[in-house]
Design a protein around this motif. Structure first.
Motif, mmCIF file in Angstrom:
data_model
loop_
_atom_site.group_PDB
_atom_site.id
_atom_site.type_symbol
_atom_site.label_atom_id
_atom_site.label_comp_id
_atom_site.label_asym_id
_atom_site.label_seq_id
_atom_site.Cartn_x
_atom_site.Cartn_y
_atom_site.Cartn_z
ATOM 1 N N SER A 211 1.293 -2.844 6.286
ATOM 2 C CA SER A 211 0.445 -2.674 5.111
ATOM 3 C C SER A 211 -0.192 -1.291 5.050
ATOM 4 N N ASN A 212 -0.423 -0.654 6.209
ATOM 5 C CA ASN A 212 -1.074 0.650 6.192
ATOM 6 C C ASN A 212 -0.146 1.798 6.564
ATOM 7 N N TYR A 213 0.781 1.568 7.469
ATOM 8 C CA TYR A 213 1.652 2.643 7.936
ATOM 9 C C TYR A 213 3.072 2.556 7.406
ATOM 10 N N GLY A 214 3.428 1.404 6.801
ATOM 11 C CA GLY A 214 4.734 1.271 6.178
ATOM 12 C C GLY A 214 5.839 0.811 7.093
ATOM 13 N N PHE A 215 5.544 0.588 8.374
ATOM 14 C CA PHE A 215 6.553 0.174 9.342
ATOM 15 C C PHE A 215 5.961 -0.888 10.275
ATOM 16 N N THR A 216 6.828 -1.682 10.875
ATOM 17 C CA THR A 216 6.356 -2.719 11.790
ATOM 18 C C THR A 216 6.326 -2.252 13.234
ATOM 19 N N ASP A 217 7.035 -1.171 13.552
ATOM 20 C CA ASP A 217 7.230 -0.802 14.959
ATOM 21 C C ASP A 217 6.428 0.415 15.410
ATOM 22 N N THR A 218 5.471 0.866 14.605
ATOM 23 C CA THR A 218 4.681 2.034 15.000
ATOM 24 C C THR A 218 3.335 1.652 15.613
ATOM 25 N N CYS A 219 3.008 0.367 15.643
ATOM 26 C CA CYS A 219 1.713 -0.091 16.155
ATOM 27 C C CYS A 219 1.843 -0.982 17.381
ATOM 28 N N MET B 59 0.840 -1.200 0.000
ATOM 29 C CA MET B 59 0.000 0.000 0.000
ATOM 30 C C MET B 59 0.876 1.252 0.000
ATOM 31 N N LYS B 60 0.580 2.185 -0.877
ATOM 32 C CA LYS B 60 1.395 3.391 -0.983
ATOM 33 C C LYS B 60 1.236 4.254 0.256
ATOM 34 N N HIS B 61 2.368 4.820 0.687
ATOM 35 C CA HIS B 61 2.325 5.633 1.895
ATOM 36 C C HIS B 61 1.472 6.871 1.714
ATOM 37 N N SER B 62 1.341 7.371 0.511
ATOM 38 C CA SER B 62 0.598 8.611 0.280
ATOM 39 C C SER B 62 -0.898 8.439 0.475
ATOM 40 N N THR B 63 -1.372 7.215 0.606
ATOM 41 C CA THR B 63 -2.791 6.991 0.835
ATOM 42 C C THR B 63 -3.064 6.442 2.219
ATOM 43 N N ARG B 64 -2.089 6.505 3.081
ATOM 44 C CA ARG B 64 -2.311 6.028 4.445
ATOM 45 C C ARG B 64 -3.311 6.912 5.165
ATOM 46 N N PHE C 250 8.917 8.251 4.789
ATOM 47 C CA PHE C 250 8.740 8.182 3.340
ATOM 48 C C PHE C 250 8.905 9.528 2.652
ATOM 49 N N GLY C 251 9.646 10.438 3.259
ATOM 50 C CA GLY C 251 9.885 11.727 2.632
ATOM 51 C C GLY C 251 8.708 12.672 2.648
#
Length: 247
Positions: free
Chosen positions: A227-235, A1-6, A80-81
């Protein structure tokens, strides 16, 4: 999933207005200022700063009728910039207190992210407090979904606040975040449109500031988080230390 649509969960969890410090302006108006330093900025269980520290500030204008309005801000980092490094929340509402133990808070919040306006959204909320227990609901009709279109979301929680021996404050919360569209995908291809989160926080007033320590977690797996936030350690589970001052 693209980060720009999170979907970026935004910051104003709640503003319990009763009993807080405030600066009187006249017989009808007062202003309250809140300052916080935290080791992480977590909203509904999700880190908004890549697990890094946050500096936060808010100001609320209060009226004797129970009406209030204000603004709150924090640094953010979604990776993701993405250009935004700030969240700014604007809110207004009405706080009604039946007695020392029962109150109702109704309001509206606008979440804004400078330089990344596609993440802006709004919510209406209701918080019922009774004898230390809380029940709340936050509804949005303009949260961005995975293809950038508006979707409905509903965040609800139940909580409890009390004072332990030695004047130690205790706050407990259990919440559920629901989305109209699936946002979280597991490695086996299954999807989910909701998750649960919880927090236990202790606090203590010392040197004229409030020191806090929270344990925060969600039921999202590493795959779902990525899949939604792009990282494993933020949830995942974490401990957040904070120091705050209200005046």
């Amino acid at each position: 999933m693209k980060h720009s649509t999170r979907v970026l969960l935004a910051g104003l969890a709640l503003f319990p207005l009763a009993g807080q410090a405030a600066i009187p302006l006249n017989d009808d108006f007062a202003v309250e200022v809140d300052l916080t330093l935290a080791s992480d900025y977590r909203t509904r269980g999700i880190s908004q700063t890549q697990n890094d520290p946050a500096a936060q500030a808010g100001a609320t204008l209060l009226h004797s009728s129970g009406l209030y309005a204000g603004a709150w801000t924090s640094n953010v980092d979604f990776g993701f910039g993405l250009k935004t490094r700030q969240e700014v929340d604007y809110y207004a509402g009405w706080f009604w207190q039946a007695n020392d133990d029962i109150s109702l808070d109704l309001g509206y919040i606008k979440y804004a992210y400078p330089k990344e306006g596609q993440f802006n959204q709004s919510e209406v909320y209701s918080i019922l407090s009774a004898y230390g227990f809380k029940a709340a609901a936050y509804y949005s009709s303009d949260a961005p979904n995975v293809i950038g279109e508006d979707q409905d979301t509903l965040y609800t929680y139940v909580g409890y606040e009390t004072t332990l021996p030695a004047d130690i404050g205790l706050k407990l919360r259990y919440g559920r975040m629901d989305f109209k569209d699936p946002l979280y995908y597991s490695a086996n291809g299954t999807s989910a449109d909701s998750y649960r989160e919880w927090e236990a926080k202790v606090s203590y007033d010392l040197f004229d500031v409030t020191w806090g320590l929270s344990y925060i977690d969600t039921d999202l797996s590493d795959d779902q988080c990525t899949s939604n936030y792009g990282f494993t350690d933020t949830c995942g589970s974490t401990v957040v230390a904070s120091v705050s001052k209200s005046f």
